[in-house]
Design a protein around this motif. Sequence first.
Motif, short mmCIF file in Angstrom:
data_model
loop_
_atom_site.label_atom_id
_atom_site.label_comp_id
_atom_site.label_asym_id
_atom_site.label_seq_id
_atom_site.Cartn_x
_atom_site.Cartn_y
_atom_site.Cartn_z
N LEU A 1 -9.78 -1.30 -2.29
CA LEU A 1 -8.32 -0.78 -2.35
C LEU A 1 -7.82 0.00 -1.00
CD1 LEU A 1 -7.88 0.55 -5.86
CD2 LEU A 1 -6.81 -1.28 -5.19
N LEU A 2 -8.77 0.17 -0.19
CA LEU A 2 -8.63 1.11 1.00
C LEU A 2 -7.81 0.27 2.22
CD1 LEU A 2 -8.39 3.92 2.21
CD2 LEU A 2 -10.68 3.78 2.81
N ARG A 3 -6.90 0.37 2.61
CA ARG A 3 -6.08 -0.53 3.40
C ARG A 3 -6.12 0.12 4.80
NH1 ARG A 3 -4.80 -4.61 -0.01
NH2 ARG A 3 -6.75 -4.18 -0.98
N VAL B 1 -4.26 1.57 -1.15
CA VAL B 1 -3.81 2.72 -0.41
C VAL B 1 -4.20 2.95 1.07
CG1 VAL B 1 -4.03 4.32 -2.41
CG2 VAL B 1 -6.10 3.85 -1.19
N ILE B 2 -3.28 3.64 1.95
CA ILE B 2 -3.69 3.99 3.26
C ILE B 2 -3.95 5.69 3.11
CG2 ILE B 2 -2.96 4.00 5.80
CD1 ILE B 2 -1.37 1.63 4.93
N ILE B 3 -4.97 6.12 3.62
CA ILE B 3 -5.40 7.60 3.59
C ILE B 3 -5.16 8.01 4.92
CG2 ILE B 3 -6.82 9.47 3.13
CD1 ILE B 3 -7.99 7.44 0.82
N HIS B 4 -4.20 8.94 5.07
CA HIS B 4 -4.04 9.92 6.39
C HIS B 4 -4.90 11.18 5.98
CE1 HIS B 4 -0.33 7.95 8.13
NE2 HIS B 4 -1.28 6.98 7.70
N MET B 5 -5.68 11.55 7.09
CA MET B 5 -6.62 12.78 6.84
C MET B 5 -6.33 13.86 7.94
SD MET B 5 -10.12 11.41 5.61
CE MET B 5 -10.70 10.70 6.71
N LEU B 6 -5.82 14.93 7.77
CA LEU B 6 -5.73 16.03 8.61
C LEU B 6 -6.59 17.04 8.51
CD1 LEU B 6 -3.56 17.23 10.80
CD2 LEU B 6 -2.50 18.32 8.96
N ILE C 1 -9.51 8.86 -4.47
CA ILE C 1 -7.99 8.12 -4.22
C ILE C 1 -8.34 6.60 -3.78
CG2 ILE C 1 -5.98 7.97 -2.58
CD1 ILE C 1 -6.45 11.09 -2.14
N ALA C 2 -9.46 6.59 -3.04
CA ALA C 2 -9.71 5.21 -2.49
C ALA C 2 -10.44 4.24 -3.56
CB ALA C 2 -10.86 5.29 -1.28
N PRO D 1 0.79 -1.16 0.05
CA PRO D 1 -0.12 0.04 0.21
C PRO D 1 0.77 1.13 -0.05
CG PRO D 1 -0.55 -1.20 1.96
CD PRO D 1 0.70 -2.05 1.27
N VAL D 2 0.37 2.36 -0.74
CA VAL D 2 0.96 3.59 -0.54
C VAL D 2 0.38 4.43 0.34
CG1 VAL D 2 1.44 5.66 -1.96
CG2 VAL D 2 1.85 3.29 -3.07
#
Length: 335
Positions: free
Chosen positions: A67-69, A41-46, A29-30, A9-10
């Motif tokens: 795809l979301l890991r 993908v791994i999504i980091h949200m700020l 993205i997901a 995963p990115v």
Amino acid sequence: VLKTFEKEPVTVLVTGAAGQIGYALVPMIARGAMLGGDQPVIIHMLDVASESLNAVKMELIDSAFPLLRGVVATTDVSEACQGVNIAIMAGGIPRREGMERKDVMSKNVSIYKSQASALQQHAAPDCKVLVVANPANTNALILREFAPAISEKNITCLTRLDHNRALAQISEKLDIHVSEVKNVIIWGNHSSTQYPDASHATVKIERGEKRVAELFADDDKWLQTEFITTVQQRGAEIIKVRKQSSALSAASAVCDHIRDWVLGTPKGTWVSMGVYSDGSYGIPPGLMYSFPVTCKNGEWSIVEGLKIDAFSREKMDASARELIEEKVLANSCLY
Ligand code: LMR
């Protein structure tokens, strides 16, 4: 046993993730619109708005994206930047009707200063950064200044939205599909001084390509007048009609920018990206300026050797001058 190969995963950071662009962007993205349909993908949200941020996280989970890991939703900038491979910096105060993009300067450059340090300390060493929040070019320059450990090749800002708008205007005017138009250029700042240049653009015809300029031979003023102002003012026009700045088209342009940067531009096609000037086309080094670029193996390079006439020269220089002024203004906000 048949074992299917799966990519690592990115990790993608989105700042301002609870905002309008963030809300449109994270599902793209997901779904693989940014990095491809085979890239987990791994999504980091700020975001500072923790409740709405958590709601976005809940909706991402509820979407059951294959795809979301992983999803991290946080108000802590260090946690958000941890191990990120791609950083989409969309957080900041958006402009409202009647404002120029540099009017949001003082608030946004200080955000970029502090986030630069967090990225430098916590992101993956080869993290690719895309600055979206306005004034995008100057925010990217500040980020570069305060994150010297990130290679300058890896810091960019978004002008793909303007590039796509330029393609779309030509396609509407000629009544052809937008995918048949290519190689427009956005030079300079993502502001009303940007120079949308169609002098090298082409459209697909039956067996080959034709220069856009040739197709406008009877109405050649349009490319030098209305086309330019429409693209320059499109962001303001959206704000007027929507009462908020563009979001879904910005999010889509972010995906286009990163996809082409990471996976490469198609043969014979260039795109526009705001990058650190190396002095190409006489643009002073020390500015983040939008150039035509091609991408290969995860690296962009400026398309060199295009002929620049006097009309273009003057407009390219005007946008560079504005960026020099913005740089001075940004520094006066910081020190
Ligand atoms: C856009 O171009 O739509 C964005 O930069 C938002 C704005 O302020 O115009």
